[in-house]
Design a protein around this motif. Structure first.
Motif, PDB file in Angstrom:
ATOM      1  N   TRP A  24       0.858  -1.180   0.000  1.00 13.15           N
ATOM      2  CA  TRP A  24       0.000   0.000   0.000  1.00 13.15           C
ATOM      3  C   TRP A  24       0.898   1.235   0.000  1.00 13.15           C
ATOM      4  O   TRP A  24       2.076   1.159   0.375  1.00 13.15           O
ATOM      5  N   CYS A  25       0.365   2.387  -0.402  1.00 10.72           N
ATOM      6  CA  CYS A  25       1.174   3.607  -0.418  1.00 10.72           C
ATOM      7  C   CYS A  25       1.636   3.920   1.014  1.00 10.72           C
ATOM      8  O   CYS A  25       0.858   3.703   1.959  1.00 10.72           O
ATOM      9  N   CYS A  28      -0.840   5.095   4.045  1.00 11.45           N
ATOM     10  CA  CYS A  28      -2.234   4.668   3.829  1.00 11.45           C
ATOM     11  C   CYS A  28      -2.844   4.130   5.133  1.00 11.45           C
ATOM     12  O   CYS A  28      -2.180   3.406   5.881  1.00 11.45           O
ATOM     13  N   ASP A  30      -4.838   1.822   5.499  1.00 16.41           N
ATOM     14  CA  ASP A  30      -5.001   0.361   5.471  1.00 16.41           C
ATOM     15  C   ASP A  30      -4.006  -0.344   6.406  1.00 16.41           C
ATOM     16  O   ASP A  30      -4.304  -1.392   6.974  1.00 16.41           O
ATOM     17  N   CYS A  60      -7.688  -1.503  -3.423  1.00 13.85           N
ATOM     18  CA  CYS A  60      -6.474  -1.506  -2.587  1.00 13.85           C
ATOM     19  C   CYS A  60      -6.755  -2.331  -1.336  1.00 13.85           C
ATOM     20  O   CYS A  60      -5.976  -3.218  -0.961  1.00 13.85           O
ATOM     21  N   ASN A 130     -12.863   4.896   2.424  1.00 10.61           N
ATOM     22  CA  ASN A 130     -12.054   6.104   2.202  1.00 10.61           C
ATOM     23  C   ASN A 130     -12.791   7.101   1.318  1.00 10.61           C
ATOM     24  O   ASN A 130     -12.221   8.086   0.874  1.00 10.61           O
ATOM     25  N   GLY A 134      -9.680   4.001  -4.618  1.00  5.98           N
ATOM     26  CA  GLY A 134      -8.238   4.139  -4.485  1.00  5.98           C
ATOM     27  C   GLY A 134      -7.500   3.436  -5.621  1.00  5.98           C
ATOM     28  O   GLY A 134      -6.734   4.054  -6.361  1.00  5.98           O
ATOM     29  N   GLN A 207     -11.192   5.318   6.695  1.00  3.06           N
ATOM     30  CA  GLN A 207      -9.774   5.057   6.389  1.00  3.06           C
ATOM     31  C   GLN A 207      -9.249   6.135   5.450  1.00  3.06           C
ATOM     32  O   GLN A 207      -9.886   6.459   4.441  1.00  3.06           O
ATOM     33  N   CYS A 209      -7.235   7.634   2.584  1.00  5.42           N
ATOM     34  CA  CYS A 209      -6.449   7.375   1.367  1.00  5.42           C
ATOM     35  C   CYS A 209      -5.653   8.649   1.157  1.00  5.42           C
ATOM     36  O   CYS A 209      -6.180   9.646   0.650  1.00  5.42           O
ATOM     37  N   ASN A 210      -4.390   8.629   1.616  1.00  2.55           N
ATOM     38  CA  ASN A 210      -3.610   9.869   1.616  1.00  2.55           C
ATOM     39  C   ASN A 210      -3.172  10.284   0.225  1.00  2.55           C
ATOM     40  O   ASN A 210      -2.626  11.362   0.045  1.00  2.55           O
ATOM     41  N   ILE A 211      -3.414   9.439  -0.781  1.00  5.74           N
ATOM     42  CA  ILE A 211      -3.027   9.803  -2.144  1.00  5.74           C
ATOM     43  C   ILE A 211      -4.194  10.457  -2.905  1.00  5.74           C
ATOM     44  O   ILE A 211      -4.032  11.486  -3.538  1.00  5.74           O
ATOM     45  N   PHE A 212      -5.386   9.870  -2.798  1.00  5.97           N
ATOM     46  CA  PHE A 212      -6.493  10.383  -3.618  1.00  5.97           C
ATOM     47  C   PHE A 212      -7.606  11.075  -2.837  1.00  5.97           C
ATOM     48  O   PHE A 212      -8.515  11.632  -3.440  1.00  5.97           O
TER      49      PHE A 212
HETATM   50  S1  SF4 Z   1      -4.255   4.622  -3.373  1.00  4.97           S
HETATM   51 FE1  SF4 Z   1      -5.065   5.271  -1.390  1.00  4.97          FE
HETATM   52  S2  SF4 Z   1      -6.181   3.483  -0.577  1.00  4.97           S
HETATM   53 FE2  SF4 Z   1      -4.818   2.780  -2.217  1.00  4.97          FE
HETATM   54  S3  SF4 Z   1      -2.938   2.128  -1.168  1.00  4.97           S
HETATM   55 FE3  SF4 Z   1      -2.659   4.269  -1.840  1.00  4.97          FE
HETATM   56  S4  SF4 Z   1      -3.273   5.508  -0.086  1.00  4.97           S
HETATM   57 FE4  SF4 Z   1      -4.105   3.440   0.247  1.00  4.97          FE
END
Ligand code: SF4
Ligand SMILES: Cc1ncc(C[n+]2csc(CCOP(=O)(O)OP(=O)(O)O)c2C)c(N)n1
Length: 346
Positions: A24-25, A28, A30, A60, A130, A134, A207, A209-212
């Motif tokens: 996972w990123c 995250c 998760d 994810c 999230n 993701g 949760q 999702c720190n990217i999206f």
């Molecule tokens: S895209 Fe978002 S939900 Fe998926 S692993 Fe990365 S941070 Fe987690």
């Protein structure tokens, strides 16, 4: 220990890790859910890890079974509750868990989810919510808020989001709870309670999702704001919140309102006392909708826990009764019992 021997001494969280690299990123939410599950499962009474199965769909969050040192099934998008149902019915002795995302469970898999709840199949479903897709890189999901700007809603989503807790309650789930990835102790407690529940247990985890969708639950998780925005549900206790626990939720007819216990007009006796064992759904529904009003705090904890016979038990019992009456079935006889015909090639 040989690979076929079943361990009987106490497990540790390491026993529930597959040892695979977690992909996972960094950052995250998760990771927190995985850590709390691996921390909690060893404490469950009489648990045998060879009898635990994690089932997932796609997303994810659905990579979860790869990381667990248990049996697992990475299914197709949205179908985890259906696969898990089949497994639980064929092997009632197994403990079957589902790891799923908001897109996976509530969009493509919505149908399977509501029927698993309705039937009270003895599954434990953990929803990693999230409020975004993701894995497919940031499209809006069925829990994204109205007006959410994403790649698939560049001018703001015009959809009304699902309230996952209301949906589970409306589908008659017998255990319904919510927690946060950033509250590890609380999350571990909810997982533990879901594991102990006989019947369908649904735990929604907010949760990040720190990217999206970074910061989607910030108000509920940050030190400066969380006390005023989260109310912890505790059975038999009044619904108080705020740093000094001097704010509470009162019912004005069917409408929940926030009251200040220092205003000279209200006392603790005005505050709702939480009753998770209430078979009636009205109060649980009122609580589930607190989340939709920005003026009210978001509840975390167990909304409802009631007992009723499970589908899997009822089915096993029925098979035994019919066997007693009619003897063991014969598949070939059954197939040829009524008219048969051959389909010719022409
Ligand atoms: S895209 Fe978002 S939900 Fe998926 S692993 Fe990365 S941070 Fe987690
Ligand atoms: C039949 C099908 N339709 C669409 C997809 C594309 N898809 C993969 S994952 C996903 C949604 C993932 O979002 P979510 O369930 O919220 O999980 P997350 O990745 O956020 O954990 C979609 C639409 C697919 N794999 N299969």
């Amino acid at each position: 220990m040989s690979s076929t021997e079943i361990k009987t001494e106490k497990y540790t969280s390491k026993d529930f890790s597959s040892g695979q690299d977690v992909r996972w990123c960094p950052g995250c939410g998760d990771y927190s859910i995985l850590a709390q599950v691996q921390r909690t499962l060893p404490n469950i009474e009489n648990i045998v890890k060879e009898k635990v199965v994690w089932v997932s769909g796609i997303g994810c969050s659905s990579r979860f079974p790869y990381y667990m040192g248990t049996y697992g099934f990475h299914g197709i998008h949205g179908r985890a509750p259906a696969i898990a149902t089949g497994l639980k019915i064929a092997r009632p002795d197994l403990t079957v868990w589902v790891a799923t995302g908001d897109g996976d469970l509530l969009s493509i898999g919505g149908n399977h989810f509501i029927h698993a709840c309705r039937k009270n199949i003895d599954l434990k479903i953990i929803l990693f919510n999230n409020r975004i897709y993701g894995l497919t890189k940031g499209q809006y999901s069925p829990t994204s808020e109205k007006g959410k700007v994403t790649k698939t809603s560049p001018y703001g989503s015009v959809d009304y989001p699902f309230n996952a807790i209301s949906l589970a309650l409306g589908s008659n789930a017998t255990f319904v709870a919510r927690s946060l990835d950033r509250e590890p102790k609380h999350l571990a407690e909810m997982i533990d309670r879901a594991a102990a529940h006989k019947g369908l247990a649904f735990v929604e985890v907010y949760q990040n999702c720190n990217i999206f969708n970074d910061g989607a639950f910030e108000l509920l998780t940050e030190k400066e704001t969380k006390d005023d925005h989260v109310v912890i549900l505790e059975h038999g206790k009044p619904m108080l919140f705020g740093k000094n626990k001097d704010k509470g939720i009162k019912l004005d007819g069917f409408t929940p309102v926030v009251v200040d216990l220092n205003d000279g007009r209200h006392t603790i006796n005005d505050i709702i006392v939480h009753d998770e064992k209430d078979h009636g759904m009205v109060r649980a529904f009122i609580l589930s909708h607190l989340t939709d009003d920005p003026n009210l705090p978001t509840p975390i904890g167990v909304f409802r826990q009631v007992f009723k016979p499970t589908y899997d038990e009822a089915m096993v019992e029925q098979i035994e009764q019919v066997k007693k009456k009619k003897g063991k079935g014969d598949l070939e006889k059954l197939l040829f019992a009524t008219n048969t015909w051959e389909v010719s090639e022409n």
